[in-house]
Design a protein around this motif. Structure first.
Motif, PDB file in Angstrom:
ATOM      1  N   ALA A   1     -17.611  -8.858   4.852  1.00  0.00           N
ATOM      2  CA  ALA A   1     -16.431  -8.124   4.135  1.00  0.00           C
ATOM      3  C   ALA A   1     -15.348  -8.061   5.147  1.00  0.00           C
ATOM      4  O   ALA A   1     -15.690  -8.023   6.352  1.00  0.00           O
ATOM      5  CB  ALA A   1     -16.814  -6.766   3.553  1.00  0.00           C
ATOM      6  N   THR A   2     -14.238  -7.906   4.559  1.00  0.00           N
ATOM      7  CA  THR A   2     -12.909  -7.707   5.551  1.00  0.00           C
ATOM      8  C   THR A   2     -12.588  -6.046   5.207  1.00  0.00           C
ATOM      9  O   THR A   2     -12.486  -5.543   4.233  1.00  0.00           O
ATOM     10  CB  THR A   2     -11.738  -8.471   5.163  1.00  0.00           C
ATOM     11  OG1 THR A   2     -12.076  -9.860   5.042  1.00  0.00           O
ATOM     12  CG2 THR A   2     -10.632  -8.575   6.006  1.00  0.00           C
ATOM     13  N   LEU A   3     -12.207  -5.284   6.447  1.00  0.00           N
ATOM     14  CA  LEU A   3     -11.760  -4.220   6.442  1.00  0.00           C
ATOM     15  C   LEU A   3     -10.380  -4.113   6.547  1.00  0.00           C
ATOM     16  O   LEU A   3      -9.939  -5.014   7.654  1.00  0.00           O
ATOM     17  CB  LEU A   3     -12.339  -3.302   7.954  1.00  0.00           C
ATOM     18  CG  LEU A   3     -11.834  -1.871   7.989  1.00  0.00           C
ATOM     19  CD1 LEU A   3     -12.189  -0.895   7.022  1.00  0.00           C
ATOM     20  CD2 LEU A   3     -12.317  -1.480   9.328  1.00  0.00           C
ATOM     21  N   ILE A   4      -9.392  -3.632   5.794  1.00  0.00           N
ATOM     22  CA  ILE A   4      -8.113  -3.486   5.817  1.00  0.00           C
ATOM     23  C   ILE A   4      -7.455  -2.204   6.187  1.00  0.00           C
ATOM     24  O   ILE A   4      -7.870  -1.358   5.366  1.00  0.00           O
ATOM     25  CB  ILE A   4      -7.510  -4.090   4.660  1.00  0.00           C
ATOM     26  CG1 ILE A   4      -8.039  -5.558   4.267  1.00  0.00           C
ATOM     27  CG2 ILE A   4      -6.180  -4.294   4.732  1.00  0.00           C
ATOM     28  CD1 ILE A   4      -9.191  -5.460   3.236  1.00  0.00           C
ATOM     29  N   ILE A   5      -6.871  -1.965   7.173  1.00  0.00           N
ATOM     30  CA  ILE A   5      -6.172  -0.788   7.417  1.00  0.00           C
ATOM     31  C   ILE A   5      -4.753  -0.726   7.226  1.00  0.00           C
ATOM     32  O   ILE A   5      -3.996  -1.690   7.711  1.00  0.00           O
ATOM     33  CB  ILE A   5      -6.412  -0.311   8.836  1.00  0.00           C
ATOM     34  CG1 ILE A   5      -7.746  -0.079   9.215  1.00  0.00           C
ATOM     35  CG2 ILE A   5      -5.595   1.205   9.151  1.00  0.00           C
ATOM     36  CD1 ILE A   5      -8.640   1.057   8.094  1.00  0.00           C
ATOM     37  N   THR A   6      -4.102   0.012   6.115  1.00  0.00           N
ATOM     38  CA  THR A   6      -2.626  -0.228   5.795  1.00  0.00           C
ATOM     39  C   THR A   6      -1.873   0.829   6.232  1.00  0.00           C
ATOM     40  O   THR A   6      -2.485   2.139   5.733  1.00  0.00           O
ATOM     41  CB  THR A   6      -2.706  -0.635   4.447  1.00  0.00           C
ATOM     42  OG1 THR A   6      -3.282  -1.813   4.194  1.00  0.00           O
ATOM     43  CG2 THR A   6      -0.998  -0.722   3.993  1.00  0.00           C
ATOM     44  N   ASN A   7      -0.830   0.705   6.654  1.00  0.00           N
ATOM     45  CA  ASN A   7       0.139   1.914   6.917  1.00  0.00           C
ATOM     46  C   ASN A   7       1.048   2.469   5.563  1.00  0.00           C
ATOM     47  O   ASN A   7       1.789   1.462   5.105  1.00  0.00           O
ATOM     48  CB  ASN A   7       1.215   1.636   8.000  1.00  0.00           C
ATOM     49  CG  ASN A   7       2.410   2.789   8.139  1.00  0.00           C
ATOM     50  OD1 ASN A   7       2.108   3.854   7.507  1.00  0.00           O
ATOM     51  ND2 ASN A   7       3.307   2.437   9.067  1.00  0.00           N
ATOM     52  N   ARG A   8       0.750   3.430   4.902  1.00  0.00           N
ATOM     53  CA  ARG A   8       0.994   3.783   3.900  1.00  0.00           C
ATOM     54  C   ARG A   8       2.236   5.003   3.764  1.00  0.00           C
ATOM     55  O   ARG A   8       2.775   5.249   2.653  1.00  0.00           O
ATOM     56  CB  ARG A   8       0.121   4.507   2.795  1.00  0.00           C
ATOM     57  CG  ARG A   8      -0.558   5.880   3.594  1.00  0.00           C
ATOM     58  CD  ARG A   8      -1.717   6.377   2.767  1.00  0.00           C
ATOM     59  NE  ARG A   8      -1.529   6.751   1.421  1.00  0.00           N
ATOM     60  CZ  ARG A   8      -1.069   7.858   1.155  1.00  0.00           C
ATOM     61  NH1 ARG A   8      -0.838   8.751   1.956  1.00  0.00           N
ATOM     62  NH2 ARG A   8      -0.654   8.303  -0.137  1.00  0.00           N
TER      63      ARG A   8
END
Length: 221
Positions: A104-111
């Motif tokens: 899987a790919t972990l995605i961390i996004t600046n919201r």
């Protein structure tokens, strides 16, 4: 691999009652492990500088950070976390492998509406929800390469690969209640399975790659 469209989830903050877990791989009660050898290492104690690099998530880019400037470190309340399962069929894996291995790919996004930075290293995962957080044991490896400090402008993302062995109905296996402990806050982690409903549980441990500003090459094979 092709990356699926992801849903944006709300981020909740935990006011207290949880041990701090830094991005660079600190342990919680010794539950997060690291392996020796050239492919695995302990998390760096300081940020790693790197040449500029670009990545995409929904058409938006993140950049490797080349200086410290005045950009603040990202806070948990500013971040969104998602885990996107990758289709094992795209790698030519057979049914037997599909049933035992998850990638899987972990995605961390600046919201948020402000630019912030992620320190170099790994993003350890946990289970149990905000009030009963338990770290999932993990081996941290320098894959696809060394970590780097990443500047996240609003709406932009950083990526890391993860993999685990899995079986249906494994004791203690989880697909929900996942999250990232970030300093003294909790970032809920949305786990996206495949379109056919396939969502293998995380049974007992993970292998985590380093956060990168681009999705290219982060997924394990």
């Amino acid at each position: 691999m092709q990356f699926k469209n992801l849903r944006t989830t709300a981020v909740l903050a935990l006011g207290g009652g949880m041990a701090a877990l830094a991005l660079t791989g600190c342990n919680i009660d010794g539950n997060v492990s690291t392996s020796s050898g050239s492919s695995a290492q302990t998390a760096p104690s300081s940020s790693t500088t790197a040449s500029a690099a670009n990545g995409t998530h929904g058409g938006k880019t993140a950049a490797a950070r080349t200086n410290q400037s005045d950009t603040p470190s990202c806070m948990g309340s500013e971040l969104n976390a998602e885990l996107q399962l990758q289709d094992p069929g795209l790698n030519g894996l057979g049914a037997e492998t599909e049933a035992e291995k998850a990638i899987a790919t972990l995605i961390i996004t600046n919201r948020s509406s402000e630019t912030c930075y992620l320190p170099a290293g790994w993003t350890p995962l946990g289970k149990g929800g905000r009030n009963n957080y338990t770290a999932i044991p993990a081996t941290q490896v320098s894959y696809p390469g060394a970590g780097m400090t990443i500047t996240l402008r609003p709406g932009r993302s950083a990526f890391a690969g993860t993999k685990w062995h899995t079986t249906k109905g494994c004791p203690g296996g989880v697909t929900d209640g996942l999250g990232v402990a970030w300093h003294s806050t909790w970032i809920p982690l949305t786990y996206h399975g495949l379109d056919d409903g396939y969502q293998p549980p995380i049974c007992d441990s993970l292998t985590l790659g380093t956060l990168q500003p681009t999705m290219n090459g982060v997924n394990f094979t």
